[in-house]
Design an enzyme around this catalytic site. Structure first.
Site, PDB file in Angstrom:
ATOM      1  CD  GLU A   1       5.851  -7.655   0.908  1.00 35.22           C
ATOM      2  OE1 GLU A   1       5.828  -8.699   1.576  1.00 35.22           O
ATOM      3  OE2 GLU A   1       5.083  -6.699   1.112  1.00 35.22           O
TER       4      GLU A   1
ATOM      5  CG  ASN B   1       5.288  -3.697  -5.284  1.00 38.99           C
ATOM      6  OD1 ASN B   1       5.401  -2.486  -5.470  1.00 38.99           O
ATOM      7  ND2 ASN B   1       4.371  -4.212  -4.463  1.00 38.99           N
TER       8      ASN B   1
ATOM      9  CG  HIS C   1       2.937  -0.096   3.287  1.00 41.75           C
ATOM     10  ND1 HIS C   1       1.592   0.170   3.096  1.00 41.75           N
ATOM     11  CD2 HIS C   1       3.238  -1.119   2.457  1.00 41.75           C
ATOM     12  CE1 HIS C   1       1.105  -0.671   2.198  1.00 41.75           C
ATOM     13  NE2 HIS C   1       2.078  -1.462   1.785  1.00 41.75           N
TER      14      HIS C   1
ATOM     15  CD  GLU D   1       1.714  -2.703  -1.705  1.00 44.55           C
ATOM     16  OE1 GLU D   1       1.657  -2.868  -0.470  1.00 44.55           O
ATOM     17  OE2 GLU D   1       1.996  -3.621  -2.496  1.00 44.55           O
TER      18      GLU D   1
ATOM     19  CG  ASP E   1      -0.313   2.609   4.163  1.00 42.70           C
ATOM     20  OD1 ASP E   1       0.930   2.618   4.268  1.00 42.70           O
ATOM     21  OD2 ASP E   1      -0.984   1.566   4.267  1.00 42.70           O
TER      22      ASP E   1
HETATM   23  C1  XIL Z   1      -2.443  -6.514   2.495  1.00 42.44           C
HETATM   24  C2  XIL Z   1      -3.948  -6.320   2.372  1.00 42.44           C
HETATM   25  O1  XIL Z   1      -4.211  -4.936   2.378  1.00 42.44           O
HETATM   26  C3  XIL Z   1      -4.669  -7.017   3.494  1.00 42.44           C
HETATM   27  O2  XIL Z   1      -6.074  -6.979   3.287  1.00 42.44           O
HETATM   28  C4  XIL Z   1      -4.212  -8.471   3.600  1.00 42.44           C
HETATM   29  O3  XIL Z   1      -4.802  -9.059   4.735  1.00 42.44           O
HETATM   30  C5  XIL Z   1      -2.704  -8.543   3.712  1.00 42.44           C
HETATM   31  O4  XIL Z   1      -2.111  -7.882   2.610  1.00 42.44           O
HETATM   32  N1  XIL Z   1       2.268  -5.379   0.979  1.00 42.44           N
HETATM   33  C6  XIL Z   1       1.573  -5.831  -0.117  1.00 42.44           C
HETATM   34  C7  XIL Z   1       0.097  -5.916  -0.056  1.00 42.44           C
HETATM   35  O5  XIL Z   1       2.177  -6.066  -1.175  1.00 42.44           O
HETATM   36  O6  XIL Z   1      -0.400  -6.962  -0.838  1.00 42.44           O
HETATM   37  C8  XIL Z   1      -0.384  -6.047   1.369  1.00 42.44           C
HETATM   38  O7  XIL Z   1      -1.812  -5.996   1.352  1.00 42.44           O
HETATM   39  C9  XIL Z   1       0.200  -4.945   2.234  1.00 42.44           C
HETATM   40  C10 XIL Z   1       1.692  -5.044   2.254  1.00 42.44           C
END
Ligand code: XIL
Length: 377
Positions: free
Chosen positions: A169, A223, A264, A292, A294
């Site tokens: 990020e 990432n 996401h 990641e 969802d």
């Molecule tokens: C999130 C976790 O799922 C949570 O449990 C934590 O509180 C915050 O981080 N981007 C990422 C992940 O790269 O590491 C994040 O994970 C979600 C967004």
């Protein structure tokens, strides 16, 4: 040969089968006809396409959640336990022996490897979930911290992981197309990144170089989220191209091995934007992974705070199907698809109060319509 008068019967039977199938998944109230331990493993369905992953926490070990992971996924990523805030929550920077907390991550890694799963490291250098002490001090101090942290943590896990999210990020939000077409260095977050503030944009390549030296075989990823946004995608494209042009032979290959598209998403994400970015990144000759995934279908993060109901579950299923049709079509460019959550009950957006029901399973682990659209998009 089917006689003419049998056709209506055949048609009715087909219709019955189709309807029956579409009611297999549910939103939590209907009867479930198939359970996670009966359903064909997702990793098997996709074995000729890409790796299938999900996240893991130490509390999953020795529970049915671990059995579930083992059945459906061949790859795991630690949800939190390999982040800097867990690895090095406090330390005495003046000392050569930092107080790393490896034990929970080690338990995850060895349990996963023993079970035949692959493990992804997440994440080394990030502006979030990182202790302030790491980025406190002048440029020289913070750069020394970065190189020490990356080489010792990547060194600790060397030989055990398939990939590291080396930098997470780094790009800021709200990039315009003018930003994206200018220098990638001006697209990096600055005010909220201790690394960029102290070191400058060079922190990115320094992190990758230290990781490559510490574990020469692990794939090194950049990432980020919202990489279906064309401006953010362009900024990442420019950065990866520039770094790989300047370091074409870092340990025998370009420095950055892959781009991780966090993914996401939500039910209104336009799948076409995802496809466009996959196309763009594939022209860099790097690995692409969905890291990641969802898809939120309800809740506060969606316009109008829509409720979770059968309609939302169906829209979510359609969206998962659309995404997986794209992933399958680009399977030769995609190394891995990792979901960010096993079930809605423990999904990070449930736990942080935003809701959204983003995963494939209800909180009682019954299979949602989304599960069936992934098995058959
Ligand atoms: C999130 C976790 O799922 C949570 O449990 C934590 O509180 C915050 O981080 N981007 C990422 C992940 O790269 O590491 C994040 O994970 C979600 C967004």
């Amino acid at each position: 040969m089917i006689a003419g008068n049998q056709l209506p019967i055949l048609f009715a039977a087909l219709l019955f089968t189709a309807c029956n199938f579409s009611f297999k998944g549910n939103t939590g109230n209907d009867t479930v006809s198939e359970t996670w331990d009966e359903a064909k493993p997702l990793q098997e369905i996709y074995k000729n396409y890409f790796l299938m992953g999900n996240i893991i926490s130490p509390s999953d070990l020795n529970t049915m959640r671990f059995d579930l992971l083992k059945r459906h996924y061949n790859t795991v990523t630690a949800e939190n336990h390999m982040k800097p805030s867990y690895m090095a929550p406090s330390a005495n920077p003046a000392s050569d022996n930092w107080a790393y907390r490896f034990s929970e991550a080690d338990r995850i890694v060895s349990a996963a490897l023993d079970a035949g799963m692959k493990v992804v490291g997440h994440t080394l250098i990030w502006h979030s979930q990182s202790p302030a002490w790491l980025t406190t001090g002048n440029k020289e101090t913070v750069l020394a911290n970065l190189e020490k942290y990356v080489s010792e943590v990547a060194g600790h896990f060397a030989g055990k992981l398939i990939a590291w999210d080396v930098v997470n990020e780094a790009m800021r939000d709200g990039l315009t197309s003018a930003d994206a077409n200018g220098s990638w260095r001006n697209c990096l977050r600055l005010t909220d990144s201790g690394w960029n503030r102290a070191i400058g944009p060079e922190y990115i390549e320094r992190a990758f170089l230290a990781a490559r030296a510490a574990d020469p075989h692990v794939k090194l990823y950049y990432n980020d989220y919202n990489l279906n946004n064309p401006n953010k995608a362009r900024a990442v494209f420019n950065m990866v191209r520039d770094i790989n042009e300047r370091y074409p032979h870092a340990g025998g290959r370009p420095l950055i091995d892959g781009i991780g598209m966090q993914s996401h998403h939500h039910i209104k994400t336009n799948p076409q934007t995802v496809e466009t970015s996959i196309n763009l990144f594939s022209s860099l000759q790097v690995e692409i992974s969905i890291t990641e995934l969802d898809i939120l279908a309800a809740g506060k993060l969606l316009e109008g705070n829509p409720p979770w109901n059968n309609g939302a579950a169906q829209q979510q299923a359609d969206q998962y199907a659309a995404m997986f049709r794209i992933f399958k079509a680009y399977a030769s460019d995609i190394t891995r698809v990792t979901f960010w959550g096993i079930d809605d009950g423990t999904h990070w957006r449930t736990l942080d109060g935003n809701g959204g029901h983003g995963t494939l399973l209800n909180k009682d682990y019954s299979l949602k319509p989304a599960f069936f659209s992934v098995t058959n998009p």
